[in-house]
Design an enzyme around this catalytic site. Sequence first.
Site, PDB file in Angstrom:
ATOM      1  N   ARG A 122      65.633  96.059  66.057  1.00  0.00           N
ATOM      2  CA  ARG A 122      66.543  95.468  65.041  1.00  0.00           C
ATOM      3  C   ARG A 122      67.326  94.267  65.562  1.00  0.00           C
ATOM      4  NH1 ARG A 122      67.819 101.026  63.829  1.00  0.00           N
ATOM      5  NH2 ARG A 122      66.451 101.731  62.174  1.00  0.00           N
ATOM      6  N   LYS A 144      65.432  79.172  62.128  1.00  0.00           N
ATOM      7  CA  LYS A 144      64.312  79.579  61.265  1.00  0.00           C
ATOM      8  C   LYS A 144      63.226  80.138  62.167  1.00  0.00           C
ATOM      9  CE  LYS A 144      64.562  76.716  57.129  1.00  0.00           C
ATOM     10  NZ  LYS A 144      63.910  75.640  56.350  1.00  0.00           N
ATOM     11  N   GLU A 186      59.435  63.789  63.061  1.00  0.00           N
ATOM     12  CA  GLU A 186      60.650  64.543  62.711  1.00  0.00           C
ATOM     13  C   GLU A 186      61.902  63.760  63.149  1.00  0.00           C
ATOM     14  OE1 GLU A 186      60.432  67.081  60.772  1.00  0.00           O
ATOM     15  OE2 GLU A 186      58.617  68.234  61.208  1.00  0.00           O
ATOM     16  N   LYS A 228      70.700  67.718  62.982  1.00  0.00           N
ATOM     17  CA  LYS A 228      70.218  69.036  62.558  1.00  0.00           C
ATOM     18  C   LYS A 228      71.327  70.075  62.693  1.00  0.00           C
ATOM     19  CE  LYS A 228      66.753  72.384  62.107  1.00  0.00           C
ATOM     20  NZ  LYS A 228      65.382  72.815  62.194  1.00  0.00           N
ATOM     21  N   GLU A 238      69.783  77.540  53.791  1.00  0.00           N
ATOM     22  CA  GLU A 238      69.111  76.595  52.881  1.00  0.00           C
ATOM     23  C   GLU A 238      69.463  76.824  51.415  1.00  0.00           C
ATOM     24  OE1 GLU A 238      65.214  75.342  54.285  1.00  0.00           O
ATOM     25  OE2 GLU A 238      64.649  74.915  52.222  1.00  0.00           O
ATOM     26  N   ARG A 242      70.418  71.897  53.529  1.00  0.00           N
ATOM     27  CA  ARG A 242      69.364  72.114  54.538  1.00  0.00           C
ATOM     28  C   ARG A 242      67.979  71.750  53.995  1.00  0.00           C
ATOM     29  NH1 ARG A 242      68.660  76.859  59.148  1.00  0.00           N
ATOM     30  NH2 ARG A 242      66.811  75.899  60.065  1.00  0.00           N
ATOM     31  N   ASN A 246      63.536  69.012  54.773  1.00  0.00           N
ATOM     32  CA  ASN A 246      62.117  69.139  54.395  1.00  0.00           C
ATOM     33  C   ASN A 246      61.584  67.860  53.750  1.00  0.00           C
ATOM     34  OD1 ASN A 246      62.029  71.792  55.292  1.00  0.00           O
ATOM     35  ND2 ASN A 246      62.813  72.578  53.350  1.00  0.00           N
ATOM     36  N   HIS A 249      57.863  67.133  53.541  1.00  0.00           N
ATOM     37  CA  HIS A 249      57.151  68.367  53.851  1.00  0.00           C
ATOM     38  C   HIS A 249      56.362  68.919  52.660  1.00  0.00           C
ATOM     39  CE1 HIS A 249      59.550  68.074  57.438  1.00  0.00           C
ATOM     40  NE2 HIS A 249      59.141  69.226  57.917  1.00  0.00           N
ATOM     41  N   HIS A 253      52.832  69.699  53.753  1.00  0.00           N
ATOM     42  CA  HIS A 253      52.234  71.040  53.757  1.00  0.00           C
ATOM     43  C   HIS A 253      50.933  71.050  52.964  1.00  0.00           C
ATOM     44  CE1 HIS A 253      56.251  73.243  54.838  1.00  0.00           C
ATOM     45  NE2 HIS A 253      55.605  72.799  55.890  1.00  0.00           N
ATOM     46  N   HIS A 266      51.186  69.215  62.341  1.00  0.00           N
ATOM     47  CA  HIS A 266      52.273  69.339  61.366  1.00  0.00           C
ATOM     48  C   HIS A 266      53.055  68.018  61.247  1.00  0.00           C
ATOM     49  CE1 HIS A 266      55.633  71.127  59.195  1.00  0.00           C
ATOM     50  NE2 HIS A 266      56.446  70.643  60.110  1.00  0.00           N
TER      51      HIS A 266
HETATM   52  P1  NAD Z   1      52.736  73.858  69.070  1.00  0.00           P
HETATM   53  O1  NAD Z   1      53.755  74.864  69.365  1.00  0.00           O
HETATM   54  O2  NAD Z   1      51.401  74.330  68.602  1.00  0.00           O
HETATM   55  O3  NAD Z   1      52.547  72.922  70.347  1.00  0.00           O
HETATM   56  C1  NAD Z   1      51.624  71.868  70.284  1.00  0.00           C
HETATM   57  C2  NAD Z   1      50.651  71.919  71.478  1.00  0.00           C
HETATM   58  O4  NAD Z   1      51.309  71.452  72.638  1.00  0.00           O
HETATM   59  C3  NAD Z   1      50.150  73.306  71.816  1.00  0.00           C
HETATM   60  O5  NAD Z   1      48.788  73.230  72.169  1.00  0.00           O
HETATM   61  C4  NAD Z   1      50.986  73.696  73.016  1.00  0.00           C
HETATM   62  O6  NAD Z   1      50.354  74.644  73.849  1.00  0.00           O
HETATM   63  C5  NAD Z   1      51.120  72.374  73.714  1.00  0.00           C
HETATM   64  N1  NAD Z   1      52.275  72.208  74.586  1.00  0.00           N
HETATM   65  C6  NAD Z   1      53.530  72.681  74.388  1.00  0.00           C
HETATM   66  N2  NAD Z   1      54.349  72.172  75.316  1.00  0.00           N
HETATM   67  C7  NAD Z   1      53.604  71.386  76.126  1.00  0.00           C
HETATM   68  C8  NAD Z   1      53.889  70.559  77.243  1.00  0.00           C
HETATM   69  N3  NAD Z   1      55.132  70.405  77.672  1.00  0.00           N
HETATM   70  N4  NAD Z   1      52.874  69.908  77.824  1.00  0.00           N
HETATM   71  C9  NAD Z   1      51.604  70.010  77.345  1.00  0.00           C
HETATM   72  N5  NAD Z   1      51.280  70.742  76.268  1.00  0.00           N
HETATM   73  C10 NAD Z   1      52.279  71.422  75.669  1.00  0.00           C
HETATM   74  O7  NAD Z   1      53.243  72.814  67.957  1.00  0.00           O
HETATM   75  P2  NAD Z   1      54.665  72.164  67.669  1.00  0.00           P
HETATM   76  O8  NAD Z   1      54.370  70.860  67.046  1.00  0.00           O
HETATM   77  O9  NAD Z   1      55.561  72.213  68.825  1.00  0.00           O
HETATM   78  O10 NAD Z   1      55.285  73.129  66.564  1.00  0.00           O
HETATM   79  C11 NAD Z   1      54.671  73.295  65.314  1.00  0.00           C
HETATM   80  C12 NAD Z   1      55.197  74.574  64.717  1.00  0.00           C
HETATM   81  O11 NAD Z   1      56.603  74.474  64.558  1.00  0.00           O
HETATM   82  C13 NAD Z   1      54.619  74.907  63.359  1.00  0.00           C
HETATM   83  O12 NAD Z   1      54.245  76.260  63.342  1.00  0.00           O
HETATM   84  C14 NAD Z   1      55.776  74.659  62.408  1.00  0.00           C
HETATM   85  O13 NAD Z   1      55.729  75.506  61.272  1.00  0.00           O
HETATM   86  C15 NAD Z   1      56.945  74.995  63.285  1.00  0.00           C
HETATM   87  N6  NAD Z   1      58.204  74.363  62.860  1.00  0.00           N
HETATM   88  C16 NAD Z   1      59.283  75.158  62.736  1.00  0.00           C
HETATM   89  C17 NAD Z   1      60.500  74.617  62.394  1.00  0.00           C
HETATM   90  C18 NAD Z   1      61.726  75.492  62.328  1.00  0.00           C
HETATM   91  O14 NAD Z   1      62.765  75.023  61.861  1.00  0.00           O
HETATM   92  N7  NAD Z   1      61.661  76.720  62.810  1.00  0.00           N
HETATM   93  C19 NAD Z   1      60.612  73.238  62.168  1.00  0.00           C
HETATM   94  C20 NAD Z   1      59.482  72.439  62.314  1.00  0.00           C
HETATM   95  C21 NAD Z   1      58.269  73.015  62.668  1.00  0.00           C
HETATM   96  N1  GLY Z   2      62.717  72.229  59.724  1.00  0.00           N
HETATM   97  C1  GLY Z   2      63.466  72.555  58.561  1.00  0.00           C
HETATM   98  C2  GLY Z   2      64.659  73.401  58.819  1.00  0.00           C
HETATM   99  O1  GLY Z   2      64.962  73.790  59.908  1.00  0.00           O
HETATM  100  O2  GLY Z   2      65.323  73.731  57.885  1.00  0.00           O
END
Ligand code: NAD
Ligand code: GLY
Length: 372
Positions: A122, A144, A186, A228, A238, A242, A246, A249, A253, A266
Site C-alpha cells: 500500500r 504521475k 518536452e 513543471k 490535473e 496541469r 499535454n 500530446h 498520442h 514519445h
Molecule cells: P525510455 O524510458 O524508454 O528510455 C529511452 C531509451 O533510452 C531506453 O532504451 C533506455 O534504456 C535508454 N536509456 C535510458 N537512459 C539512458 C542513458 N543515460 N544512456 C543510454 N541509454 C539510456 O523513454 P523515455 O523517453 O525516457 O520515457 C518515455 C516514457 O515516459 C513513456 O512511457 C511516457 O509515457 C512516459 N512519460 C511519463 C510522464 C509522466 O509525467 N509520468 C511524462 C512524459 C512521459
Molecule cells: N507530462 C504531463 C504531466 O506530468 O502532467
Amino acid sequence: MSDVQSVRVQTPGGHYPIHIGSGCLQTLADHIPADATSLALVTNVTVDALYGERVRSLLAATGKPLLTIALPDGEAHKDWASLNQVFDALLAQGLDRKMVLVALGGGVVGDLGGFAAACYQRGVRFVQAPTTLLAQVDSSVGGKTAINHPRGKNMIGAFYQPQAVVIDPDVLQTLPAREISAGLAEVIKYGMIADAAFFDWCEAHAAGLRALDATLVAQAIRRSCEIKAAVVSQDEREAGVRAHLNFGHTFGHAIEAGLGYGQWLHGEAVGCGMVLAAELSARVCGLDPAAVARIRALVQAIGCPVQAPDLGVQRWLELMRVDKKTRGRHIHYVLLPRLGAAQVQAVDDDTVAPLLAQLAGQGGGAPGGENP
Ligand code: NAD
Ligand code: GLY
C-alpha cells in the site's frame, strides 16, 4: 561536482526537492531516508549495464541491504509482467514497508517503478534518478506513475510523489541523439505553454542543446523543472492547469498509437503534435501565424519530425478520441492563444478534419534524421 541547484515541488501528496547538477548522482545515498530498512534499485538492462555498478557502489554507502531488479528495456515492457517482476522480487526478498525503491532509468522505468512503489504494501517511499532528458525534464517530476494496458497508454496508474528527484545531466552523454531530440521536445513545450522568453532562449540555443552543451542543458533542465514544479504544485491531480503540460500530446498520442508504439519516440510524436496543435490554435484561438512558423522551425531545429504521418482523417479522429481529456464526444485540445500561454478547448471534428487532410496527408515524416 558542479553547483547543485534545487527546485521544490509542494503538492498535497508530498513536498520534495529536485536536485540538478553535473555529478549530482554522487549524492544519491544522501537522499535515502535514514530509517530505510533496505533498498531496491529498479532499472532496465540497458541502464544497468551503463550505470548499475556505479549506483550500487554509491548506495552501498548507506550500509543497507540492496536488491537490483533489471527489467527488459522498452515501452512494450511498461506492463503487468514487468510490474509483477518487481513485486515478485520484493516479496521473494521479504522487503518490508520501510524499504525505499530507487528508480534509475528513463520514463518507462520511472513510471513503472513509481507505480510499483505506490502499490507495494500500500505504498513505500521512492527516489527518482532519471537518466534520459525526457525523464529529467518531465516524467520524474510530478508523481504521475503508470503502466500501459493493451487498450491504452498509461491507463493503469496512480498519482504518487517521490521523496526526491536526483538529476545528473552527465548521464545524458550515453543517450542516443534521437532520445536527446525527443527530450528537447518536452523542453520547448514549456516555453510554448508558459514562458515565451524561455521559448526565445531555446530558439537561440537549439544547436547547443542538441550538442549537449553542459551549461545550456543544465539551464534547460532547471527551467523545465521550475515550470513543471510550479504547475504540479498548483494542480497535482490535473483538475485544471496541469492539462496544459499535454500540449501536442492529443495529436502525439494518435501518432504513437496509429503507427504502432515504438515507431516514433514519445517526444518525437509530441514534437510533431505541437506543430499540429499550433496550426489548430491559429485557426480557432488566434495564434499569430508567425508564431506557428517559429514553433515549426524550432521543432525541426531540435531534430524532431514536423511532417505528420498520413493515418487517414477518420482514424486520426478516432485515435484522438481515446485521449484522457475527451469528455463525451468532444475532443478537447490544449491550444495556444499566444506563445507562452495555453488553454483547453473543445474543437469540432468539422474544424479539425480539414486541417488533418491538409497537414497529415502528405506521406508522413520520418523521425531520426534531418527533416525536410
Ligand atoms: P525510455 O524510458 O524508454 O528510455 C529511452 C531509451 O533510452 C531506453 O532504451 C533506455 O534504456 C535508454 N536509456 C535510458 N537512459 C539512458 C542513458 N543515460 N544512456 C543510454 N541509454 C539510456 O523513454 P523515455 O523517453 O525516457 O520515457 C518515455 C516514457 O515516459 C513513456 O512511457 C511516457 O509515457 C512516459 N512519460 C511519463 C510522464 C509522466 O509525467 N509520468 C511524462 C512524459 C512521459
Ligand atoms: N507530462 C504531463 C504531466 O506530468 O502532467
